[in-house]
Design a protein around this motif. Structure first.
Motif, PDB file in Angstrom:
ATOM      1  N   ILE A  23      -5.744 -17.502  45.027  1.00 40.09           N
ATOM      2  CA  ILE A  23      -6.351 -16.173  45.123  1.00 40.09           C
ATOM      3  C   ILE A  23      -6.312 -15.600  43.724  1.00 40.09           C
ATOM      4  O   ILE A  23      -5.236 -15.467  43.135  1.00 40.09           O
ATOM      5  CB  ILE A  23      -5.576 -15.289  46.116  1.00 40.09           C
ATOM      6  CG1 ILE A  23      -5.614 -15.921  47.514  1.00 40.09           C
ATOM      7  CG2 ILE A  23      -6.160 -13.873  46.160  1.00 40.09           C
ATOM      8  CD1 ILE A  23      -4.697 -15.255  48.525  1.00 40.09           C
ATOM      9  N   LYS A  24      -7.461 -15.252  43.165  1.00 41.21           N
ATOM     10  CA  LYS A  24      -7.502 -15.118  41.706  1.00 41.21           C
ATOM     11  C   LYS A  24      -8.554 -14.154  41.192  1.00 41.21           C
ATOM     12  O   LYS A  24      -9.442 -13.696  41.908  1.00 41.21           O
ATOM     13  CB  LYS A  24      -7.774 -16.493  41.123  1.00 41.21           C
ATOM     14  CG  LYS A  24      -9.109 -17.138  41.591  1.00 41.21           C
ATOM     15  CD  LYS A  24     -10.265 -16.732  40.727  1.00 41.21           C
ATOM     16  CE  LYS A  24     -11.598 -17.254  41.153  1.00 41.21           C
ATOM     17  NZ  LYS A  24     -12.685 -16.879  40.221  1.00 41.21           N
ATOM     18  N   ASP A  25      -8.420 -13.882  39.859  1.00 38.49           N
ATOM     19  CA  ASP A  25      -9.538 -13.355  39.105  1.00 38.49           C
ATOM     20  C   ASP A  25     -10.028 -14.487  38.194  1.00 38.49           C
ATOM     21  O   ASP A  25      -9.585 -15.631  38.324  1.00 38.49           O
ATOM     22  CB  ASP A  25      -9.162 -12.085  38.337  1.00 38.49           C
ATOM     23  CG  ASP A  25      -8.123 -12.315  37.239  1.00 38.49           C
ATOM     24  OD1 ASP A  25      -7.809 -13.488  36.928  1.00 38.49           O
ATOM     25  OD2 ASP A  25      -7.598 -11.320  36.690  1.00 38.49           O
ATOM     26  N   SER A  26     -10.903 -14.178  37.263  1.00 38.72           N
ATOM     27  CA  SER A  26     -11.551 -15.250  36.497  1.00 38.72           C
ATOM     28  C   SER A  26     -10.607 -15.976  35.539  1.00 38.72           C
ATOM     29  O   SER A  26     -10.967 -17.031  35.005  1.00 38.72           O
ATOM     30  CB  SER A  26     -12.744 -14.686  35.722  1.00 38.72           C
ATOM     31  OG  SER A  26     -12.335 -13.631  34.861  1.00 38.72           O
ATOM     32  N   TYR A  27      -9.407 -15.437  35.308  1.00 38.93           N
ATOM     33  CA  TYR A  27      -8.457 -16.153  34.451  1.00 38.93           C
ATOM     34  C   TYR A  27      -8.099 -17.527  35.032  1.00 38.93           C
ATOM     35  O   TYR A  27      -7.746 -18.441  34.294  1.00 38.93           O
ATOM     36  CB  TYR A  27      -7.182 -15.322  34.274  1.00 38.93           C
ATOM     37  CG  TYR A  27      -7.030 -14.725  32.895  1.00 38.93           C
ATOM     38  CD1 TYR A  27      -8.019 -13.886  32.376  1.00 38.93           C
ATOM     39  CD2 TYR A  27      -5.924 -14.993  32.103  1.00 38.93           C
ATOM     40  CE1 TYR A  27      -7.896 -13.337  31.123  1.00 38.93           C
ATOM     41  CE2 TYR A  27      -5.796 -14.443  30.837  1.00 38.93           C
ATOM     42  CZ  TYR A  27      -6.784 -13.614  30.349  1.00 38.93           C
ATOM     43  OH  TYR A  27      -6.659 -13.081  29.086  1.00 38.93           O
ATOM     44  N   ALA A  28      -8.182 -17.660  36.343  1.00 32.40           N
ATOM     45  CA  ALA A  28      -7.817 -18.930  36.977  1.00 32.40           C
ATOM     46  C   ALA A  28      -8.868 -20.010  36.770  1.00 32.40           C
ATOM     47  O   ALA A  28      -8.570 -21.202  36.922  1.00 32.40           O
ATOM     48  CB  ALA A  28      -7.597 -18.715  38.478  1.00 32.40           C
ATOM     49  N   ASN A  29     -10.084 -19.623  36.396  1.00 33.16           N
ATOM     50  CA  ASN A  29     -11.190 -20.579  36.398  1.00 33.16           C
ATOM     51  C   ASN A  29     -10.953 -21.791  35.497  1.00 33.16           C
ATOM     52  O   ASN A  29     -11.299 -22.918  35.847  1.00 33.16           O
ATOM     53  CB  ASN A  29     -12.492 -19.882  36.002  1.00 33.16           C
ATOM     54  CG  ASN A  29     -12.962 -18.905  37.066  1.00 33.16           C
ATOM     55  OD1 ASN A  29     -12.208 -18.591  37.990  1.00 33.16           O
ATOM     56  ND2 ASN A  29     -14.174 -18.411  36.945  1.00 33.16           N
ATOM     57  N   CYS A  30     -10.375 -21.571  34.311  1.00 36.89           N
ATOM     58  CA  CYS A  30     -10.159 -22.723  33.432  1.00 36.89           C
ATOM     59  C   CYS A  30      -8.801 -23.370  33.675  1.00 36.89           C
ATOM     60  O   CYS A  30      -8.487 -24.395  33.058  1.00 36.89           O
ATOM     61  CB  CYS A  30     -10.324 -22.332  31.967  1.00 36.89           C
ATOM     62  SG  CYS A  30      -9.118 -21.155  31.344  1.00 36.89           S
ATOM     63  N   LEU A  31      -8.013 -22.817  34.589  1.00 33.20           N
ATOM     64  CA  LEU A  31      -6.747 -23.436  34.988  1.00 33.20           C
ATOM     65  C   LEU A  31      -6.932 -24.405  36.152  1.00 33.20           C
ATOM     66  O   LEU A  31      -6.198 -25.388  36.281  1.00 33.20           O
ATOM     67  CB  LEU A  31      -5.735 -22.349  35.371  1.00 33.20           C
ATOM     68  CG  LEU A  31      -4.357 -22.800  35.855  1.00 33.20           C
ATOM     69  CD1 LEU A  31      -3.596 -23.503  34.735  1.00 33.20           C
ATOM     70  CD2 LEU A  31      -3.549 -21.607  36.359  1.00 33.20           C
ATOM     71  N   ILE A  32      -7.920 -24.138  36.994  1.00 31.21           N
ATOM     72  CA  ILE A  32      -8.157 -24.937  38.206  1.00 31.21           C
ATOM     73  C   ILE A  32      -8.299 -26.432  37.894  1.00 31.21           C
ATOM     74  O   ILE A  32      -7.703 -27.273  38.586  1.00 31.21           O
ATOM     75  CB  ILE A  32      -9.388 -24.424  38.969  1.00 31.21           C
ATOM     76  CG1 ILE A  32      -9.178 -22.987  39.448  1.00 31.21           C
ATOM     77  CG2 ILE A  32      -9.716 -25.333  40.146  1.00 31.21           C
ATOM     78  CD1 ILE A  32      -8.042 -22.801  40.425  1.00 31.21           C
ATOM     79  N   PRO A  33      -9.081 -26.834  36.861  1.00 30.82           N
ATOM     80  CA  PRO A  33      -9.188 -28.282  36.583  1.00 30.82           C
ATOM     81  C   PRO A  33      -7.847 -28.943  36.297  1.00 30.82           C
ATOM     82  O   PRO A  33      -7.659 -30.120  36.628  1.00 30.82           O
ATOM     83  CB  PRO A  33     -10.114 -28.324  35.358  1.00 30.82           C
ATOM     84  CG  PRO A  33     -10.939 -27.084  35.463  1.00 30.82           C
ATOM     85  CD  PRO A  33     -10.001 -26.054  36.005  1.00 30.82           C
ATOM     86  N   PHE A  34      -6.918 -28.224  35.684  1.00 27.66           N
ATOM     87  CA  PHE A  34      -5.585 -28.784  35.460  1.00 27.66           C
ATOM     88  C   PHE A  34      -4.830 -28.938  36.776  1.00 27.66           C
ATOM     89  O   PHE A  34      -4.195 -29.974  37.034  1.00 27.66           O
ATOM     90  CB  PHE A  34      -4.788 -27.896  34.515  1.00 27.66           C
ATOM     91  CG  PHE A  34      -5.325 -27.843  33.109  1.00 27.66           C
ATOM     92  CD1 PHE A  34      -5.425 -28.998  32.352  1.00 27.66           C
ATOM     93  CD2 PHE A  34      -5.738 -26.646  32.551  1.00 27.66           C
ATOM     94  CE1 PHE A  34      -5.914 -28.958  31.054  1.00 27.66           C
ATOM     95  CE2 PHE A  34      -6.229 -26.595  31.258  1.00 27.66           C
ATOM     96  CZ  PHE A  34      -6.322 -27.751  30.504  1.00 27.66           C
ATOM     97  N   LEU A  35      -4.891 -27.935  37.631  1.00 25.52           N
ATOM     98  CA  LEU A  35      -4.196 -27.994  38.917  1.00 25.52           C
ATOM     99  C   LEU A  35      -4.736 -29.119  39.796  1.00 25.52           C
ATOM    100  O   LEU A  35      -4.010 -29.674  40.623  1.00 25.52           O
ATOM    101  CB  LEU A  35      -4.325 -26.654  39.648  1.00 25.52           C
ATOM    102  CG  LEU A  35      -3.572 -25.481  39.010  1.00 25.52           C
ATOM    103  CD1 LEU A  35      -3.962 -24.161  39.683  1.00 25.52           C
ATOM    104  CD2 LEU A  35      -2.063 -25.695  39.111  1.00 25.52           C
TER     105      LEU A  35
END
Length: 379
Positions: free
Chosen positions: A313-325
């Protein structure tokens, strides 16, 4: 003779303004400003009630401001003049020698408390572990570059307040990334012209979160770095249009051990799998949209990892973290509450997830009013 010259100067100036006004009225009207990355005001419809309330004149002023001839040139000129006068804050953006910073406004802690209550409520509904990561923005990490008169609030104090509340009132586990980011502040962990962190900054958080969330983070040698663009001028640049700051670089960390895809379902219900890096946005102003694409209510990301399922559950800061997760989770459901009226149908059964991560940048978390939607969830 002196009075004649003064009158001529005034007449020329007024004539110039009138000419600009006429040009503004006759040139084709744009709906969207690519340079400013926003929709422009529409010409207001006249009503007696709006006229009497003053709303019509305000809307008309907004329209004139947005459609004034050579508008972008005037914005640049305004920024340059402010800097010449020693004013470093322009349109909510603080300009340093090498970066733009978006300063956090005064915090309404009643808004923060509502969000924290909603997160605590979510954690009470499930045995699935809930994690919270509030990420300081560049304005906090580089706060020593902001002069005293322009300092707003401390995001670090906000994060400490939020984490203390969650520790005392819920089973939520918090992930504090401040020290990890601050220790690497000389590295390229935040964009210079945009309010987001870079992929390198997100990787630091991914690596640190592994200790709390219980996964083994992939080392940097597991990724091939692609430099997708060296001409990114981001959201903060859009507010000041200042070219004294070096353009940003968009980097894709491509996994060389996992196949990571975003699930796309078309109007006919047909499913396809596409890259989580959408290069079509490299030709647009907002190149950060390359990470997962446009912000939407729900996004599904899958990988051939042997890990479990994750709800973000996120704002746009998570968008470039998702590929790592996706290195560690085979299925990631990504929700943006700004675009959801009721999250119940999108979330489904909380027990279906192995972990739940709530990730916001601290400045946005202080203002967000959407997290209370989580209180609509039922056992």
């Amino acid at each position: 003779m002196k009075k004649v010259v003064q009158i001529l100067n005034i007449a020329v100036f007024i004539g110039f303004l009138v000419l600009l006004a006429i040009v503004s009225l006759v040139i084709p009207e744009d709906d969207f400003s690519e340079t400013e990355n926003r929709y422009l005001a529409e010409f207001p419809d006249f009503t007696i009630s709006d006229w009497l309330s003053g709303d019509y004149s305000e809307d008309l002023t907004d329209w004139l401001d947005d459609h004034f001839a050579l508008r972008t040139n005037w914005i640049t000129l305004h920024t340059d003049l402010e800097l010449l006068q020693g004013r470093n804050e322009v349109n909510g953006v603080y300009i340093t020698s090498d970066r733009l910073l978006e300063l956090t406004e005064e915090i309404d802690y009643s808004v923060v408390d509502s969000s924290l209550e909603a997160i605590s409520y979510l954690s009470s509904l499930t045995d699935t572990p809930v994690y919270v990561m509030l990420v300081p923005t560049a304005a906090e990490i580089y706060s020593d570059e902001v002069d005293y008169i322009n300092k707003k609030v401390s995001q670090r104090e906000l994060i400490s307040y939020a984490y203390s509340y969650l520790s005392e009132n819920s089973t939520v586990e918090t992930i504090d990334v401040y020290n990890a980011l601050y220790s690497e502040r000389e590295e390229y962990i935040y964009y210079r012209t945009d309010h987001h962190w870079t992929s390198k900054g997100a990787y630091l958080a991914y690596n640190l979160a592994s200790d709390v969330m219980g996964y083994t983070a992939s080392t940097l040698d597991k990724f091939d770095v692609k430099y997708a663009s060296h001409s990114f001028y981001g959201s903060l640049d859009s507010k000041v249009l200042y070219r004294g700051i070096e353009a940003d670089t968009v980097e894709f960390y491509l996994s060389n051990t996992r196949t990571v895809s975003k699930v796309v379902t078309d109007d006919d219900g047909d499913v396809s799998y596409v890259s989580v890096f959408d290069e079509s946005y490299l030709s647009s102003k907002d190149k950060y949209l390359c990470y997962l694409g446009e912000n939407v209510a729900s996004t599904q990301v899958v990988s051939d990892s042997t890990g479990g399922s994750l709800l973000v559950i996120k704002d746009s800061y998570a968008n470039c973290l998702i590929p790592f997760l996706a290195e560690n989770y085979s299925s990631i459901t990504v929700l943006d509450l700004r675009y959801l009226t009721n999250p119940t149908t999108s979330i489904g059964d909380l027990s279906d997830y192995d972990s739940i991560l709530i990730l916001y940048n601290a400045s946005n978390f202080a203002e967000d009013t959407n997290l209370p939607k989580l209180k609509l969830l039922k056992n």
